[in-house]
Motif scaffolding. Structure first.
Motif, PDB file in Angstrom:
ATOM      1  N   MET A   1      -4.085 -12.545  16.604  1.00 46.93           N
ATOM      2  CA  MET A   1      -3.582 -13.079  15.339  1.00 46.93           C
ATOM      3  C   MET A   1      -2.309 -13.870  15.593  1.00 46.93           C
ATOM      4  N   HIS A  13     -10.800 -19.216   3.312  1.00 54.11           N
ATOM      5  CA  HIS A  13     -11.036 -18.258   2.240  1.00 54.11           C
ATOM      6  C   HIS A  13     -11.084 -18.946   0.878  1.00 54.11           C
ATOM      7  N   THR A 315       3.449  -8.742   0.546  1.00 56.67           N
ATOM      8  CA  THR A 315       2.992  -7.864   1.626  1.00 56.67           C
ATOM      9  C   THR A 315       3.552  -8.321   2.967  1.00 56.67           C
ATOM     10  N   ILE A 319       6.042  -6.221   5.483  1.00 55.92           N
ATOM     11  CA  ILE A 319       5.787  -5.779   6.854  1.00 55.92           C
ATOM     12  C   ILE A 319       6.650  -6.546   7.853  1.00 55.92           C
ATOM     13  N   VAL A 406      -0.421  -3.950  -9.712  1.00 55.57           N
ATOM     14  CA  VAL A 406      -1.517  -3.302  -8.990  1.00 55.57           C
ATOM     15  C   VAL A 406      -2.809  -4.065  -9.267  1.00 55.57           C
TER      16      VAL A 406
ATOM     17  N   PHE B  89       5.044   0.524   5.924  1.00 51.43           N
ATOM     18  CA  PHE B  89       4.899   0.666   4.482  1.00 51.43           C
ATOM     19  C   PHE B  89       3.463   1.002   4.120  1.00 51.43           C
ATOM     20  N   MET B  91       1.166   1.566   0.520  1.00 55.39           N
ATOM     21  CA  MET B  91       1.291   1.490  -0.934  1.00 55.39           C
ATOM     22  C   MET B  91       0.050   1.982  -1.647  1.00 55.39           C
ATOM     23  N   SER B  93      -1.573   0.497  -3.846  1.00 56.31           N
ATOM     24  CA  SER B  93      -2.576  -0.574  -3.998  1.00 56.31           C
ATOM     25  C   SER B  93      -3.050  -1.115  -2.646  1.00 56.31           C
ATOM     26  N   ALA B  95      -2.355  -3.105  -0.496  1.00 56.40           N
ATOM     27  CA  ALA B  95      -1.704  -4.350  -0.078  1.00 56.40           C
ATOM     28  C   ALA B  95      -2.233  -4.871   1.247  1.00 56.40           C
ATOM     29  N   ILE B  97      -4.333  -7.868   3.301  1.00 54.58           N
ATOM     30  CA  ILE B  97      -4.538  -9.309   3.108  1.00 54.58           C
ATOM     31  C   ILE B  97      -6.046  -9.547   2.995  1.00 54.58           C
ATOM     32  N   PRO B  98      -6.499 -10.103   1.848  1.00 52.75           N
ATOM     33  CA  PRO B  98      -7.918 -10.067   1.503  1.00 52.75           C
ATOM     34  C   PRO B  98      -8.832 -10.855   2.452  1.00 52.75           C
ATOM     35  N   TYR B  99      -8.299 -11.882   3.096  1.00 56.76           N
ATOM     36  CA  TYR B  99      -9.164 -12.710   3.939  1.00 56.76           C
ATOM     37  C   TYR B  99      -9.117 -12.313   5.413  1.00 56.76           C
ATOM     38  N   LEU B 100      -8.431 -11.210   5.706  1.00 57.05           N
ATOM     39  CA  LEU B 100      -8.398 -10.738   7.090  1.00 57.05           C
ATOM     40  C   LEU B 100      -9.229  -9.464   7.214  1.00 57.05           C
ATOM     41  N   GLN B 104      -7.763  -7.527  11.929  1.00 56.66           N
ATOM     42  CA  GLN B 104      -6.762  -8.595  11.797  1.00 56.66           C
ATOM     43  C   GLN B 104      -5.580  -8.142  10.952  1.00 56.66           C
ATOM     44  N   MET B 107      -3.350  -6.282  13.014  1.00 59.34           N
ATOM     45  CA  MET B 107      -2.705  -7.098  14.050  1.00 59.34           C
ATOM     46  C   MET B 107      -1.506  -7.900  13.531  1.00 59.34           C
ATOM     47  N   VAL B 108      -1.460  -8.130  12.217  1.00 55.42           N
ATOM     48  CA  VAL B 108      -0.409  -9.010  11.686  1.00 55.42           C
ATOM     49  C   VAL B 108       1.018  -8.573  12.082  1.00 55.42           C
ATOM     50  N   PRO B 109       1.387  -7.291  11.911  1.00 56.55           N
ATOM     51  CA  PRO B 109       2.765  -6.919  12.284  1.00 56.55           C
ATOM     52  C   PRO B 109       3.058  -7.208  13.755  1.00 56.55           C
ATOM     53  N   SER B 111       1.742  -9.657  15.469  1.00 56.50           N
ATOM     54  CA  SER B 111       1.896 -11.103  15.633  1.00 56.50           C
ATOM     55  C   SER B 111       3.302 -11.527  15.232  1.00 56.50           C
ATOM     56  N   LEU B 112       3.906 -10.760  14.323  1.00 56.65           N
ATOM     57  CA  LEU B 112       5.273 -11.101  13.909  1.00 56.65           C
ATOM     58  C   LEU B 112       6.278 -10.827  15.024  1.00 56.65           C
ATOM     59  N   ARG B 156      -1.864  -0.128   9.855  1.00 55.20           N
ATOM     60  CA  ARG B 156      -0.945  -1.259   9.909  1.00 55.20           C
ATOM     61  C   ARG B 156       0.507  -0.773   9.919  1.00 55.20           C
TER      62      ARG B 156
END
Ligand code: ATP
Ligand code: MG
Lengths: 406, 222
Positions: A1, A13, A315, A319, A406, B89, B91, B93, B95, B97-100, B104, B107-109, B111-112, B156
């Motif tokens: 990623m 998307h 989000t 993070i 939410v 974190f 939550m 809900s 939280a 990411i809908p398209y990953l 993935q 993996m985002v944290p 990648s940061l 995550r």
């Protein structure tokens, strides 16, 4: 990623939104590329026309359209041959080569052909009057030095005009334009029947890129007979010494030939040059418009995208993505939009120009590759500028909205 | 020394008509390895407290220090760095990411913090395995059940080996059986990896998982 993959996956998307965000910029770029592409080719066509005309003064029938001269319509008006004699017998200074022409559009084997009757230079020169007046080329050249600025003013070079002069042409011979030679599959010394009379192909002319490629040249007398227009011609092309033109040769000619239209080629192409100039200004106006409309529409799209992604941006911040990361995501997206918009706009504009050019401006149009890069750069710059404000505002999104929505 | 030291922390929201004391003079110390559960009625300031501790909301007054890092006066960059390296974190809900895909998202944290793609992948797979999702890693969030989504979110949160996890009603959207599993996972993380956990919850049973319980009411600690 990584950030590129993230941007790419997000774009994929929401593909349909992408299209609406791109419409303005694609159309804008397409219009500019279309206009510019046609204009450039029109400019090239003007230059070629100048280059190939072989004369700088035209004597046309009164009321004849300039276009008649090129398109040679069936009922285009004519003038009597006798006018040639009038010019020759007058003691006008500064008339070099002079060539009467009769032009008509005809069909040979179902193919459209422009048939032009010409008088070979040797026959004009051999006329006694011509000789007694002593108007031979050499003396004229002395006064028509190409170094004189007047010569440049009219945009032609004497040598170029000279090569157009056809010295001899037999009454049964014809000269065939390169395009016609291909369509009728003719080569030197072939026989061809024009309007019932058989001609011998004396030569296939080299390609010029103008209407001359679709022309068959034959002896004026023969053409007049074939078309039953004895003693009539459609135009007299005159190569006037440029200094003489500025000294009032045109007016002198008008005095001798009152019921004709006498014009210089610079006047003929002036309208086309004017149109080209207008098109250039028009595309500049369009450029300004798309910078605003395209920029605003991309900005609007990015802003809508930001709003839709509030949660996601929250989000990411949660993070550990700094504000700069959010800016980068949005600017990268804008760059992708710009690249895509620029490419699509260029392709669309070029296709439109190639298809519409021949219909709108009667010229052949080819894609211009340098405009690809211009389109790309302009579209990307517009996208970036348009998305700066939405990106800045996105950085301000308070991530805690994330938890309460939410 | 305590991991988190909170002194006289207040957060006041001012609107035209009234001022809300979302947090009212809170002082608290959290030790490394604590599992703190936070309860209290709706609107009592639980979420506000977690977000303030994570540096997402600037407090109106008071001090928060994480080890020697002063959260209340740090810059955006420093705070992002703190969350990225030290905080996880989770939550209510999810939280995600809908398209990953699940993988993935995890993996985002990484990648940061610019880790290599192959390392990101192997680490993320390992963590997803730990939360029991090894057979769902290529699914998008919408293709996962609520419990599975929450486990992706936990994965995550764990991926960067944080010192502390803030969880805001992590079981609020889950049925009792799933809740029990998620809570067990938290307990394991807390005891096996010595990760400090602050968890907001409405359920008294969930609150029993913690070794410390605090209760908020109208922004005050009671
Ligand atoms: N951005 C804001 N602007 C104004 N007031 C806010 C804002 N965010 C929260 N509040 C108020 O602060 C108080 C505490 O909110 P918070 O979300 O922390 O409560 P909570 O304990 O998490 O409630 P719940 O259990 O319902 O999630 C509430 O009265 C809320 O209305
Ligand atoms: Mg809450």
């Amino acid at each position: 990623m990584n950030i590129f993959k993230l941007v790419f996956l997000e774009l994929m998307h929401r593909k349909s939104q992408l299209i609406s965000g791109l419409v303005a910029i694609v159309l804008g770029i397409a219009v500019i590329v279309g206009i510019k592409t046609v204009t450039i080719h029109s400019e090239i066509a003007v230059a070629k026309k100048l280059d190939n005309l072989g004369a700088n003064i035209l004597v046309l029938p009164q009321g004849a359209n300039i276009d008649d001269y090129y398109t040679a319509d069936i009922d285009a008006p004519t003038i009597p041959m006798e006018y040639v004699e009038r010019i020759l017998t007058s003691s006008l200074q500064g008339v070099d080569n002079l060539s009467p022409k009769l032009t008509r559009r005809i069909e040979i084997n179902g193919k459209k052909v422009v048939l032009t009757g010409i008088m070979p230079a040797s026959e004009i020169a051999s006329k006694p009057i011509w000789q007694t007046n002593g108007l031979q080329g050499n003396e004229l050249k002395a006064s028509c030095s190409p170094t004189k600025t007047e010569n440049q003013d009219n945009g032609y070079k004497d040598e170029k005009l000279q090569r157009k002069v056809i010295d001899t042409l037999d009454i049964n011979d014809c000269l065939v334009g390169s395009q016609i030679a291909i369509t009728l599959s003719l080569k030197e010394n072939d026989k061809i029947t024009i309007e019932g009379k058989e001609f011998n192909v004396d030569k296939v002319l080299p390609e010029t890129g103008t209407i001359d490629d679709d022309r068959i040249f034959a002896h004026l007398t023969a053409v007049q007979e074939l078309l039953k227009l004895e003693g009539q011609i459609s135009a007299i092309e005159i190569m006037g010494c440029c200094n003489a033109i500025s000294d009032g040769l045109l007016n002198d000619l008008r005095n001798i030939l009152p019921d004709t239209r006498i014009t210089t080629i610079s006047q003929i192409v002036a309208t086309q040059i004017e149109t080209n100039g207008m098109m250039n200004r028009l595309s500049f106006v369009f450029l300004i418009i798309i910078i605003f409309v395209g920029g605003i529409s991309i900005g609007n799209y990015i802003w809508a995208n930001v709003n839709e992604r509030r949660k996601e941006i929250g989000t990411l911040r949660l993070i550990g993505a700094p504000k700069s990361y959010i800016y980068r995501i949005l600017l990268l997206k804008a760059i992708v939009l710009g690249v895509f918009g620029g490419i699509c706009g260029y392709i669309l504009g070029t296709i439109a120009a190639v298809y519409l050019g021949p219909q709108v401006a009667q010229i052949e149009v080819f894609p211009i590759t340098i405009y690809f890069w211009y389109s790309l750069i302009i579209a990307v710059v517009i996208s970036i500028i348009g998305s700066l404000i939405p990106a800045y505002l996105a950085g301000k999104i308070e991530p805690y909205s994330n938890m309460q929505e939410v | 020394m305590s991991l988190l030291v909170i002194e006289n922390l207040s957060k006041i929201y001012k609107s035209k008509k009234k001022t809300i004391h979302a947090l009212d003079n809170i002082s608290l110390e959290v030790e490394k390895g604590d599992f703190v559960t936070i309860t209290g009625p709706s609107g009592s300031g639980k979420t506000t407290l977690l977000l303030t501790l994570a540096g997402m909301i600037k407090p109106s007054s008071g001090k928060i220090s994480f080890n020697d890092f002063h959260i209340e006066k740090a810059s955006d960059r420093r705070l992002a760095g703190y969350r990225k390296k030290n905080v996880g974190f989770v939550m209510q809900s999810f939280a995600l990411i809908p398209y990953l895909t699940a993988l993935q998202n995890v993996m985002v944290p990484l990648s940061l913090v610019n880790s290599r793609s192959s390392i990101q992948k192997s680490k993320a797979k390992k963590v997803l395995e730990m939360v029991g999702l090894e057979d769902r890693i290529y699914h998008l969030p919408k293709e996962l059940s609520a419990g599975q989504q929450q486990r992706v979110a936990i994965a995550r949160a764990l991926i960067n080996n944080p010192s502390v996890i803030f969880a805001d009603e992590p079981t609020g959207n889950l049925d009792p059986a799933l809740s029990g599993e998620i809570l067990k996972t938290f307990k394991e993380i807390n005891s096996n990896q010595k990760i400090t956990i602050l968890m907001v919850t409405h359920s008294p049973q969930a609150a029993e998982y913690g070794n410390k319980n605090i209760r908020l009411c109208d922004g005050k600690l009671i």
